[in-house]
Design a protein around this motif. Structure first.
Motif, PDB file in Angstrom:
ATOM      1  N   HIS A  90       4.381   3.303  10.970  1.00 20.37           N
ATOM      2  CA  HIS A  90       3.660   4.157  10.027  1.00 20.37           C
ATOM      3  C   HIS A  90       3.979   5.615  10.340  1.00 20.37           C
ATOM      4  O   HIS A  90       3.905   6.040  11.493  1.00 20.37           O
ATOM      5  CB  HIS A  90       2.144   3.952  10.131  1.00 20.37           C
ATOM      6  CG  HIS A  90       1.723   2.535   9.956  1.00 20.37           C
ATOM      7  ND1 HIS A  90       1.555   1.952   8.725  1.00 20.37           N
ATOM      8  CD2 HIS A  90       1.452   1.563  10.853  1.00 20.37           C
ATOM      9  CE1 HIS A  90       1.196   0.700   8.870  1.00 20.37           C
ATOM     10  NE2 HIS A  90       1.131   0.433  10.158  1.00 20.37           N
ATOM     11  N   TRP A  91       4.306   6.359   9.316  1.00 23.80           N
ATOM     12  CA  TRP A  91       4.496   7.801   9.445  1.00 23.80           C
ATOM     13  C   TRP A  91       4.133   8.427   8.107  1.00 23.80           C
ATOM     14  O   TRP A  91       4.793   8.169   7.093  1.00 23.80           O
ATOM     15  CB  TRP A  91       5.934   8.142   9.821  1.00 23.80           C
ATOM     16  CG  TRP A  91       6.119   9.598  10.138  1.00 23.80           C
ATOM     17  CD1 TRP A  91       5.772  10.243  11.287  1.00 23.80           C
ATOM     18  CD2 TRP A  91       6.680  10.596   9.279  1.00 23.80           C
ATOM     19  NE1 TRP A  91       6.081  11.569  11.201  1.00 23.80           N
ATOM     20  CE2 TRP A  91       6.643  11.820   9.977  1.00 23.80           C
ATOM     21  CE3 TRP A  91       7.201  10.581   7.989  1.00 23.80           C
ATOM     22  CZ2 TRP A  91       7.104  13.007   9.429  1.00 23.80           C
ATOM     23  CZ3 TRP A  91       7.660  11.766   7.454  1.00 23.80           C
ATOM     24  CH2 TRP A  91       7.617  12.964   8.170  1.00 23.80           C
ATOM     25  N   GLY A  92       3.066   9.225   8.092  1.00 29.74           N
ATOM     26  CA  GLY A  92       2.616   9.809   6.828  1.00 29.74           C
ATOM     27  C   GLY A  92       2.301   8.720   5.831  1.00 29.74           C
ATOM     28  O   GLY A  92       1.542   7.798   6.113  1.00 29.74           O
ATOM     29  N   GLN A  93       2.926   8.791   4.659  1.00 31.36           N
ATOM     30  CA  GLN A  93       2.702   7.790   3.620  1.00 31.36           C
ATOM     31  C   GLN A  93       3.733   6.658   3.674  1.00 31.36           C
ATOM     32  O   GLN A  93       3.749   5.801   2.804  1.00 31.36           O
ATOM     33  CB  GLN A  93       2.717   8.458   2.255  1.00 31.36           C
ATOM     34  CG  GLN A  93       1.556   9.408   2.069  1.00 31.36           C
ATOM     35  CD  GLN A  93       1.543  10.030   0.692  1.00 31.36           C
ATOM     36  OE1 GLN A  93       2.458   9.874  -0.101  1.00 31.36           O
ATOM     37  NE2 GLN A  93       0.475  10.759   0.395  1.00 31.36           N
ATOM     38  N   ILE A  94       4.569   6.675   4.687  1.00 35.03           N
ATOM     39  CA  ILE A  94       5.571   5.612   4.834  1.00 35.03           C
ATOM     40  C   ILE A  94       5.022   4.559   5.786  1.00 35.03           C
ATOM     41  O   ILE A  94       4.749   4.836   6.952  1.00 35.03           O
ATOM     42  CB  ILE A  94       6.905   6.183   5.357  1.00 35.03           C
ATOM     43  CG1 ILE A  94       7.472   7.183   4.348  1.00 35.03           C
ATOM     44  CG2 ILE A  94       7.892   5.063   5.642  1.00 35.03           C
ATOM     45  CD1 ILE A  94       8.711   7.904   4.804  1.00 35.03           C
ATOM     46  N   GLU A  95       4.850   3.363   5.247  1.00 35.51           N
ATOM     47  CA  GLU A  95       4.387   2.232   6.045  1.00 35.51           C
ATOM     48  C   GLU A  95       5.424   1.128   5.907  1.00 35.51           C
ATOM     49  O   GLU A  95       5.638   0.594   4.819  1.00 35.51           O
ATOM     50  CB  GLU A  95       3.024   1.750   5.563  1.00 35.51           C
ATOM     51  CG  GLU A  95       1.928   2.774   5.794  1.00 35.51           C
ATOM     52  CD  GLU A  95       0.538   2.245   5.447  1.00 35.51           C
ATOM     53  OE1 GLU A  95       0.357   1.014   5.420  1.00 35.51           O
ATOM     54  OE2 GLU A  95      -0.336   3.084   5.211  1.00 35.51           O
ATOM     55  N   LEU A  96       6.067   0.800   7.020  1.00 38.03           N
ATOM     56  CA  LEU A  96       7.132  -0.200   7.025  1.00 38.03           C
ATOM     57  C   LEU A  96       6.696  -1.410   7.846  1.00 38.03           C
ATOM     58  O   LEU A  96       6.066  -1.255   8.900  1.00 38.03           O
ATOM     59  CB  LEU A  96       8.410   0.406   7.609  1.00 38.03           C
ATOM     60  CG  LEU A  96       8.908   1.661   6.881  1.00 38.03           C
ATOM     61  CD1 LEU A  96       9.948   2.387   7.691  1.00 38.03           C
ATOM     62  CD2 LEU A  96       9.434   1.287   5.514  1.00 38.03           C
ATOM     63  N   THR A  97       7.049  -2.592   7.361  1.00 34.22           N
ATOM     64  CA  THR A  97       6.610  -3.820   8.026  1.00 34.22           C
ATOM     65  C   THR A  97       7.440  -4.176   9.251  1.00 34.22           C
ATOM     66  O   THR A  97       6.927  -4.822  10.156  1.00 34.22           O
ATOM     67  CB  THR A  97       6.666  -5.005   7.043  1.00 34.22           C
ATOM     68  OG1 THR A  97       8.009  -5.142   6.566  1.00 34.22           O
ATOM     69  CG2 THR A  97       5.698  -4.814   5.893  1.00 34.22           C
ATOM     70  N   GLN A  98       8.727  -3.782   9.281  1.00 38.60           N
ATOM     71  CA  GLN A  98       9.599  -4.197  10.382  1.00 38.60           C
ATOM     72  C   GLN A  98      10.441  -3.025  10.878  1.00 38.60           C
ATOM     73  O   GLN A  98      11.323  -2.543  10.164  1.00 38.60           O
ATOM     74  CB  GLN A  98      10.548  -5.311   9.940  1.00 38.60           C
ATOM     75  CG  GLN A  98       9.868  -6.573   9.504  1.00 38.60           C
ATOM     76  CD  GLN A  98      10.890  -7.596   9.013  1.00 38.60           C
ATOM     77  OE1 GLN A  98      12.037  -7.290   8.758  1.00 38.60           O
ATOM     78  NE2 GLN A  98      10.446  -8.823   8.882  1.00 38.60           N
TER      79      GLN A  98
END
Length: 180
Positions: free
Chosen positions: A10-18
């Motif tokens: 997670h960084w700011g509005q970026i949420e990545l699953t992998q």
């Protein structure tokens, strides 16, 4: 080859699953990029982008990933630059929003600046001094640092960068363009 276990990032509005961390830098799987861009078939969509834009693979690393089913799989993960390039090559709504955000970020740092003529003339004098210094410089480190400083002053003055190939040439060596 080191085994990596994917984890959410997670960084700011970026949420990545992998994502996996390599030398402290998050690297993202194709699936995570495709999911973030909200593709129906995330991995297939990213593979299609990569087929059309093979240059993005320069920002990937091959790793051994431990998948959710516990199996080891060799896969590519993408450095944040690779992630951004994949996003830039996508036409998805999230990608379009990211392109606008990046353009606004660049404009913020490279857009027009209102400076006085006196200030601009001071910058131009410094540009001329630095260009003269580059013309006679023989040390690679000093040359590089002077070049960086010259770029800074050119940006401040909203002035074009000098043409490096002309440095060190006598005026009579330069070929003049023929005007129509």
């Amino acid at each position: 080859m080191t085994q990596h276990t994917p984890m959410p990032f997670h960084w700011g509005q970026i949420e990545l699953t992998q994502a996996v961390f390599i030398d402290g830098i998050p690297h993202i799987t194709k699936t995570a990029v495709g999911e973030w861009l909200e593709y129906a078939e995330p991995r297939v969509a990213i593979n299609n982008i990569l087929t059309r834009n093979s240059y993005v693979d320069c920002y990937s690393t091959d790793i051994n990933l431990i998948s959710v089913d516990g199996k080891n799989r060799d896969t590519k993960v993408y450095h944040p630059i690779g992630f951004l390039l994949l996003v830039m090559e996508s036409g998805q709504p999230k990608a379009q929003a990211m392109k606008v955000a990046v353009a606004e970020f660049v404009w913020h740092f490279a857009g027009p600046v209102n400076i006085s003529d006196k200030e601009r003339n001071g910058y131009i004098r410094e540009i001329e001094r630095l260009t003269d210094k580059l013309a006679v410089c023989r040390d690679a480190m000093v040359y590089k640092q002077t070049w960086i400083t010259l770029q800074h002053y050119c940006r401040l003055a909203a002035w074009p960068m000098p043409e490096l190939p002309l440095l060190g040439k006598e005026p009579q060596q330069m070929v003049l363009e023929v005007l129509p």
